[in-house]
Design a protein around this motif. Structure first.
Motif, PDB file in Angstrom:
ATOM      1  N   LYS A 147       3.133   9.748  15.243  1.00  0.00           N
ATOM      2  CA  LYS A 147       3.335  10.193  13.856  1.00  0.00           C
ATOM      3  C   LYS A 147       2.002  10.529  13.189  1.00  0.00           C
ATOM      4  N   MET A 152       3.192  10.809   6.204  1.00  0.00           N
ATOM      5  CA  MET A 152       3.908   9.582   5.836  1.00  0.00           C
ATOM      6  C   MET A 152       3.919   9.404   4.315  1.00  0.00           C
ATOM      7  N   PHE A 172      -0.023   3.458  11.182  1.00  0.00           N
ATOM      8  CA  PHE A 172       0.943   4.427  11.719  1.00  0.00           C
ATOM      9  C   PHE A 172       1.494   4.106  13.101  1.00  0.00           C
ATOM     10  N   ASN A 174       3.412   1.922  14.510  1.00  0.00           N
ATOM     11  CA  ASN A 174       4.805   1.499  14.725  1.00  0.00           C
ATOM     12  C   ASN A 174       5.825   2.524  14.228  1.00  0.00           C
ATOM     13  N   GLU A 175       5.339   3.673  13.754  1.00  0.00           N
ATOM     14  CA  GLU A 175       6.247   4.740  13.340  1.00  0.00           C
ATOM     15  C   GLU A 175       6.917   5.362  14.569  1.00  0.00           C
TER      16      GLU A 175
END
Length: 376
Positions: A147, A152, A172, A174-175
């Protein structure tokens, strides 16, 4: 008496020859002046279509061939509050042109045997989700699928906070991924933040210190540095936005957020030094630096036009290496034509004025006149 006559005849003939040479030299110089005046006029015209407010933010443009500057000019204001005109040695934030320096830094570490671009990022960041399937190569080529943090919604929560590289990666990591690694090319700032973090892990140095020692110092880029809004930076160009009621100062952002994806500052002349340092292998040997300028393929075998830190495009069928940058208050663009050793660079201190198409149009104009330039 006869010897004296012969001497006088020789002297007269020699004098006539010298006069002819001087006359031809004057004609040549005059021809050069006319040609470059015409070329400068064409370039001025291209720039002024976009940069036409003398009392507003402006920009700086430079054209070089074989390392020699053939055009350099500043437009508009470097600081609106103090009414200071732009000069060609003003220092700009270069945004995503930072990626060139990050990519070459990775290749420097590879040349030192400290990593391989084929390494999975899990080798250096064991807890990164699916890190065993994402390689450094994927990060360099924007094919990782992770990501992009700039997309975001929660970015505004950290935009002005001081973030460590690890904190940025944790922001970012764990997106959900957008696609599987190597499946497609999609420009991605998160990948270059990760690369900056890897540079620090592998080298044991801060990113900004590594770039200064291994690139800026070696290339003689004395006016280039990691960005700061607090440090006093001589000849800094201030950044602006344009609103319906006029110009305003740029939005403040912590440079620890874009980090290795967009937080460097430079001048147009330093960027020419950068290009020449790459050409002369002052930073990295030819074999390793060429990896940055190679077109790679996706999983399905389809070739895409991005190397490591550069877009690999064409002008009139002639290969170019290009990259731009955009960060609050600033835009940048550079086009290099290896065949003719032509480099065109443009910086803007308002994100309302884009140098992207301007620089491409200048590069095309100079390319069309390159044979005449070389003769001059």
């Amino acid at each position: 008496m006869q010897g004296i006559l012969k001497y006088n005849t020789f002297a007269v003939q020699n004098s006539i020859t010298m006069k002819k040479i001087l006359f031809l030299l004057v004609l040549f110089i005059a021809g050069c002046n006319v040609f470059f005046a015409q070329l400068n006029g064409k370039i001025d015209s291209i720039i002024q279509k976009e940069f036409n407010d003398r009392n507003g933010p402006g920009g700086v443009f430079l054209v070089s061939q074989k390392g020699k500057t053939i055009y350099e000019k500043a437009f508009g204001k470097a600081n609106l509050e103090l009414d200071i005109d732009m000069t060609s040695d003003n220092v700009f934030q270069i945004g995503s042109m930072t990626k060139q320096f990050t990519a070459i830094s990775i290749l420097i570490l590879e040349s030192q045997g400290k990593l391989k671009v084929s390494d999975a990022i899990s080798k250096y960041i064991p807890d990164y989700p699916a890190g065993n399937s994402i390689t450094i190569h994927h990060l360099l080529t924007h094919t990782s699928g992770i990501k992009d943090f700039t997309k975001m919604k929660s970015l505004s929560d950290i935009a002005q906070k001081e973030m460590t590289p690890k904190m940025m990666v944790d922001f970012f990591k764990n997106e959900p991924v957008d696609f599987k690694p190597g499946e497609k090319f999609e420009y991605n700032n998160s990948g270059y933040v990760l690369l900056g973090y890897l540079i620090e892990i592998v080298s044991g140095e801060k990113y900004e210190d590594f770039v200064k020692k291994n690139i800026f110092d070696k290339a003689g880029m004395s006016n280039s540095q990691y960005a700061s809004d607090r440090r006093v930076i001589k000849k800094r160009a201030y950044g602006y936005h344009q609103k319906t009621d006029g110009y305003v100062n740029k939005t403040v952002i912590s440079f620890s957020v874009p980090f290795a994806s967009g937080s460097l500052m430079s001048t147009v002349e330093d960027m020419v030094k950068w290009q020449q340092a790459l050409n002369k292998n002052l930073i990295l040997d030819a074999q390793n630096v060429q990896k940055a300028f190679t077109k790679y393929k996706l999983n399905n075998g389809e070739e895409f036009t991005y190397g490591y830190g550069w877009h690999l495009n064409e002008i009139n069928g002639i290969p170019t290496r290009e990259h731009g940058g955009s960060i609050f208050g600033f835009k940048s663009m550079g086009v290099y034509i290896p065949k003719e050793d032509i480099y065109v660079i443009g910086f803007s201190n308002c994100d309302c004025n884009s140098p992207t198409q301007v620089v491409k149009d200048i590069a095309k104009t100079v390319l069309e006149n390159s044979e005449t330039i070389l003769k001059k």
